[in-house]
Scaffold this motif. Sequence first.
Motif, mmCIF file in Angstrom:
data_model
loop_
_atom_site.group_PDB
_atom_site.id
_atom_site.type_symbol
_atom_site.label_atom_id
_atom_site.label_comp_id
_atom_site.label_asym_id
_atom_site.label_seq_id
_atom_site.Cartn_x
_atom_site.Cartn_y
_atom_site.Cartn_z
ATOM 1 N N ARG A 248 0.780 -1.262 0.057
ATOM 2 C CA ARG A 248 -0.510 -0.173 -0.293
ATOM 3 C C ARG A 248 0.609 1.324 0.456
ATOM 4 N NH1 ARG A 248 -5.000 0.502 3.980
ATOM 5 N NH2 ARG A 248 -4.947 -1.166 3.806
ATOM 6 N N ASP A 249 0.961 1.900 -0.879
ATOM 7 C CA ASP A 249 1.773 3.206 -0.985
ATOM 8 C C ASP A 249 0.949 4.496 0.323
ATOM 9 O OD1 ASP A 249 -0.552 4.869 -2.312
ATOM 10 O OD2 ASP A 249 0.616 4.470 -4.475
ATOM 11 N N ALA A 250 1.689 6.114 -0.144
ATOM 12 C CA ALA A 250 1.350 6.653 0.712
ATOM 13 C C ALA A 250 -0.632 6.938 0.090
ATOM 14 C CB ALA A 250 2.787 7.577 0.893
ATOM 15 N N MET A 251 -0.350 7.004 -0.609
ATOM 16 C CA MET A 251 -1.970 7.804 -0.781
ATOM 17 C C MET A 251 -2.747 6.415 -0.213
ATOM 18 S SD MET A 251 -1.735 10.082 -4.466
ATOM 19 C CE MET A 251 -3.487 10.741 -3.812
ATOM 20 N N ARG B 254 -6.075 10.632 -9.673
ATOM 21 C CA ARG B 254 -4.337 11.218 -8.535
ATOM 22 C C ARG B 254 -4.403 9.800 -8.136
ATOM 23 N NH1 ARG B 254 -4.303 16.097 -6.856
ATOM 24 N NH2 ARG B 254 -4.408 15.787 -4.850
ATOM 25 N N MET C 156 -1.290 7.377 -10.215
ATOM 26 C CA MET C 156 0.501 8.608 -10.800
ATOM 27 C C MET C 156 0.713 7.908 -9.643
ATOM 28 S SD MET C 156 -0.891 12.009 -11.345
ATOM 29 C CE MET C 156 -2.422 12.739 -10.941
ATOM 30 N N PRO C 157 1.483 8.047 -8.079
ATOM 31 C CA PRO C 157 1.947 7.045 -8.329
ATOM 32 C C PRO C 157 2.239 5.666 -8.084
ATOM 33 C CG PRO C 157 1.255 8.497 -6.580
ATOM 34 C CD PRO C 157 0.320 8.530 -7.988
ATOM 35 N N ASN D 205 4.214 5.225 -11.363
ATOM 36 C CA ASN D 205 5.964 5.693 -11.137
ATOM 37 C C ASN D 205 6.465 4.565 -10.268
ATOM 38 O OD1 ASN D 205 5.742 8.633 -12.027
ATOM 39 N ND2 ASN D 205 4.868 9.038 -9.790
ATOM 40 N N SER D 206 5.543 3.759 -8.909
ATOM 41 C CA SER D 206 6.561 2.244 -8.590
ATOM 42 C C SER D 206 6.656 1.253 -9.687
ATOM 43 C CB SER D 206 5.853 2.534 -7.727
ATOM 44 O OG SER D 206 5.100 2.946 -6.446
#
Lengths: 309, 349
Positions: free
Chosen positions: A34-37, A181, A184-185, A188-189
């Motif tokens: 799970r990413d920061a968002m 939104r 996007m991350p 990027n990952s």
Amino acid sequence: MKNDLQKLFAPPACETAAADYIENYLKNKAETTRDAMGSVTVHIGGSGKKLLLSAHIDEPALMITHIDENGFLRFAAAGQLNPIELINSKVVFSDKICGAVFCNAEKNVSEIKISDLFIDINAHSRDEAEKLVSEGDMAVIGGRSLSRLCCSILLELIDEIKASNYDLYFAFTVQKEVGFRGIMPVINSVMPDIFIALDTVKADDIPCGKSEIKLKGGAVIAVKDGRSVLSPSLVSDFRETAFKNSVSVQYASFNEQQTEAPTAQCAAGGSKAAAICVPVRYLNTANETISEKDIYAAKTLIKHFITEA
Amino acid sequence: MELIEKLLNINSVSGFEKSANSELKNIVGDILGNVNEDACGNLTGIIPCGKNNAPTVMLTAHYDIIGLISKGIHENGFVSFAPTGGIDSRLLPGAEVVIHGKTKDFYGIIGLRPPHILTAEEMKKTESIEKLLIDTGVNNDELEKEVPFGSPISFRNTVRYFGGCVSASGLDNKLGCYAVLSAAKRLKNMPLNSNICVALTVSEDTGRSGGKTAAYNINPDMALVIDATFAKTPECEGRTENEIGGGPVICKGPSLNRFYTDKLIKTAGSLNLPFQIEVEGGDNGTDAFVIETVKSGVPCALVSFPLKYMHSPVETASFEDTEKLITLITEFSANFERRDFLHYVKKTD
């Protein structure tokens, strides 16, 4: 269809319940991150090009901007909401507090804006209302949303796919409703070679409807989404896959961006992007209507694409 | 007071910040002891906490201002122009401007035909920006040489102080820069648990590319964005505008991190600082919106100062609010602790 998933409370930026559900469902099946968002990504693996499939876990919401002295709530739309369709809808806040949306403006229907509407939560003063909710709280429509319909399809695909020609990733993304939104991350990952967005789209085959998309017309293959032309080679791959396996499909070109595909197309180093959609009548209202036939078509189309193409 | 005037007098028209860099770089360098300029013109400086594996907080405000850009030279020293950033063309007639030429600046004014010779219809209309001209009084040969197509033009700045307020052009967001730098001065002398990275960013008013690229280079654990927000004036009928003197404004919205937003509110509460809440349903209109999706995601919080007459040459803000804002962001940054988000993934470089 995983019904529990549709009943969860997951407005944009508050998707924890849906993300937890998905992680829990995939426990012992695959490794999730799970990413920061807050988006959940699953790496299934395999050899070949990196293929990322994505569905969003959030749903449009009403965000309180102001509580007036009589306890009525004014709100902003977090996501694409049509003010006319909101009138008289039941809305639910995170801790099961319910309200309903009303409009008291003496205006023509076409001129009604979100700012003309208010939520009544049966509080009769600002103090009373502030005990139940506060500014910035979000409510969802009806307490059940088919926005996460495509997450169910992805979860079923994860269960069913045994082998593929790709290095497979699945993403369950946040904040799609407020401007695509969350993806996007994730891009990027993961940095995929091929990206496929799975999403719901409005079927407007109703009286005075404007779009060519039909309920029970099959899976929707998007050729253009907003200002982006989606990968023509992927579109033709999907067309062939559908033809070979007799999957019913329909085609669409969206004037306004509807899916994460255009965002993914030019994020990080860029990817070939496509979008497969499931038609939903009365999208983002309490009366969303879908057809099992379309869901089945979307699922089989993607399944054949991953395993054959 | 000195610092704010220094910042306001720096010419940094959005997209043309390069000319401001050397001056601003010195200011940042003097305060932080180190300063770095990236390819876009963002200026960053670090206050290290000296601990291993410490998180990094990005404390950021944009330093570009709205302005104009020259489009052509007309007979008798008149210059036509286009806006850079959200210019309100109703406020242009009567404005004093400075055209920044190749080697020197030219003073100019934007005028209109007098009311006596206008028809009743013409009186009601606002002249469109394409029809307005800057009168420089300089001969055309010199203008042709000095002011090529696309030269930056800023508003001539007069800083005024009244009623506990400061009024000037460019307070959006030079006052934010002032708050960030003032907080940095205090943080330098405080025990810290996290590295503080101060970032003054470019191009917020023309596409928000600065905040995004600065965050990419810094790759922080969290970004606290400081910007201007709308303040109530007597003619406002809006329900959601903030009060001048009501304290800093903490923004809530789906594009902002809930945990850190709540932390800001708690910090203000523990300091007994008055504060205000505003809600933005979608895009909050600041760098916070673009920083959040950089790399594998940067949690953002947004706190603003109330500003009257935003994007006019007479933007007005209160010192009391600014002071409270500085206290709030100092305290928040000093006590920052990385929150392990559930399944928090190590960021990719």
